[in-house]
Design an enzyme around this catalytic site. Structure first.
Site, PDB file in Angstrom:
ATOM      1  N   ASP A  18     -12.169   2.529   6.707  1.00 45.66           N
ATOM      2  CA  ASP A  18     -13.145   1.721   6.089  1.00 45.66           C
ATOM      3  C   ASP A  18     -13.815   1.006   7.027  1.00 45.66           C
ATOM      4  O   ASP A  18     -13.516   0.830   8.326  1.00 45.66           O
ATOM      5  CB  ASP A  18     -12.238   0.651   5.119  1.00 45.66           C
ATOM      6  N   ASP A  20     -16.340  -2.341   6.489  1.00 52.90           N
ATOM      7  CA  ASP A  20     -16.394  -3.761   6.629  1.00 52.90           C
ATOM      8  C   ASP A  20     -14.961  -4.558   6.493  1.00 52.90           C
ATOM      9  O   ASP A  20     -14.236  -4.008   5.447  1.00 52.90           O
ATOM     10  CB  ASP A  20     -17.309  -4.393   5.386  1.00 52.90           C
ATOM     11  N   THR A 113     -16.784   4.417   3.347  1.00 55.29           N
ATOM     12  CA  THR A 113     -17.090   2.995   3.411  1.00 55.29           C
ATOM     13  C   THR A 113     -17.912   2.871   1.962  1.00 55.29           C
ATOM     14  O   THR A 113     -18.530   3.786   1.364  1.00 55.29           O
ATOM     15  CB  THR A 113     -18.303   2.733   4.412  1.00 55.29           C
ATOM     16  N   SER A 114     -17.992   1.716   1.368  1.00 55.70           N
ATOM     17  CA  SER A 114     -18.751   1.517   0.135  1.00 55.70           C
ATOM     18  C   SER A 114     -20.157   1.133   0.449  1.00 55.70           C
ATOM     19  O   SER A 114     -20.932   1.044  -0.460  1.00 55.70           O
ATOM     20  CB  SER A 114     -18.090   0.246  -0.756  1.00 55.70           C
ATOM     21  N   LYS A 145     -14.490   2.647  -4.705  1.00 56.78           N
ATOM     22  CA  LYS A 145     -13.306   1.965  -4.804  1.00 56.78           C
ATOM     23  C   LYS A 145     -13.321   0.918  -5.690  1.00 56.78           C
ATOM     24  O   LYS A 145     -14.231   0.112  -6.022  1.00 56.78           O
ATOM     25  CB  LYS A 145     -13.187   1.466  -3.258  1.00 56.78           C
ATOM     26  N   ASP A 170      -8.888  -3.374   4.445  1.00 54.91           N
ATOM     27  CA  ASP A 170      -8.801  -4.557   4.344  1.00 54.91           C
ATOM     28  C   ASP A 170      -8.794  -5.399   2.990  1.00 54.91           C
ATOM     29  O   ASP A 170      -8.237  -6.548   2.790  1.00 54.91           O
ATOM     30  CB  ASP A 170      -9.980  -5.349   5.302  1.00 54.91           C
TER      31      ASP A 170
END
Length: 222
Positions: A18, A20, A113-114, A145, A170
């Site tokens: 991931d 962020d 990543t989103s 996600k 996270d």
């Protein structure tokens, strides 16, 4: 395996990362932009912040404003992404991220990543981090996600069975996505601890990657 902060060794064939909160500390800008958004919509900022980490913006909006049409969420999300991409104030690496990424030379790994391409590129650059060659971004998936699609696509692009992948995450949404993909999950930071990862590390400074020479990787955590 219960989540633990004690020294642990995991074996894998690929790592899915991931961005962020995991590689990049962008909490300052995320807080600024989402709390402004909450104010515009009469929502409690603290409650909004419990939802938004890990998800694509429009997916967060669908949770927070369930009666609002999808088209409005998508349009609002596009505006939010533009705001986020223009605001790099306070964006830094998670401690140990640069050294961790440098240690992955020759190790199969992907960014999952989103964020979209523009935002992920800008934030990684602002944090002084190199972009992994394999990247799964918001444009790459049909579901945000906690859906496992992104992690499964990352594993497929690397040609590695999901069960042989370890996810670094996270957020609750990201940890749930890794779990749903059938992967083991290393939780990074205090936010991760309450969401059931296999192992919790405070940051990336205590993570050591040891290639074994037979295609497997030993991860030393803690």
């Amino acid at each position: 395996m219960p989540a633990t902060a004690t020294p642990t060794v995991l074996t894998a064939r690929a790592l899915l990362l991931d961005m962020d909160g995991t590689l990049v500390d962008s909490d300052a800008v995320v807080e600024r932009i989402w709390r402004r958004w909450a104010g515009r919509h009469g929502l409690d900022g603290d409650e909004v912040m419990k939802v938004v980490h890990g998800r694509q913006g429009h997916a967060s909006m669908a949770v927070l404003l369930p009666e609002r049409p999808v088209e409005r969420n998508l349009a609002d999300n596009a505006r939010m992404l533009a705001e986020e991409t223009a605001d790099m104030d306070g964006v830094v690496e998670v401690p140990g991220a640069a050294a961790f990424l440098a240690s992955l030379h020759g190790v199969p790994h992907a960014l999952v990543t989103s964020a979209d391409v523009a935002l992920s590129t800008a934030r990684m650059a602002a944090a002084g981090l190199p972009l992994p060659e394999v990247r799964v971004t918001a444009e790459s998936v049909g579901a945000s996600k906690p859906d496992p699609e992104g992690f499964l696509k990352g594993a497929a692009e690397l040609g590695v069975d999901p069960a042989d992948c370890v996810v670094f995450e996270d957020s609750g949404a990201g940890i749930a996505a890794g779990r749903a993909a059938g992967m083991r999950v290393v939780g990074v930071g205090t936010r991760a601890a309450s969401h059931g990862p296999d192992v919790v590390v405070p940051d990336l400074t205590g993570v050591r990657v040891e290639p074994t020479g037979d295609g497997t990787i030993r991860l030393h955590l803690g």
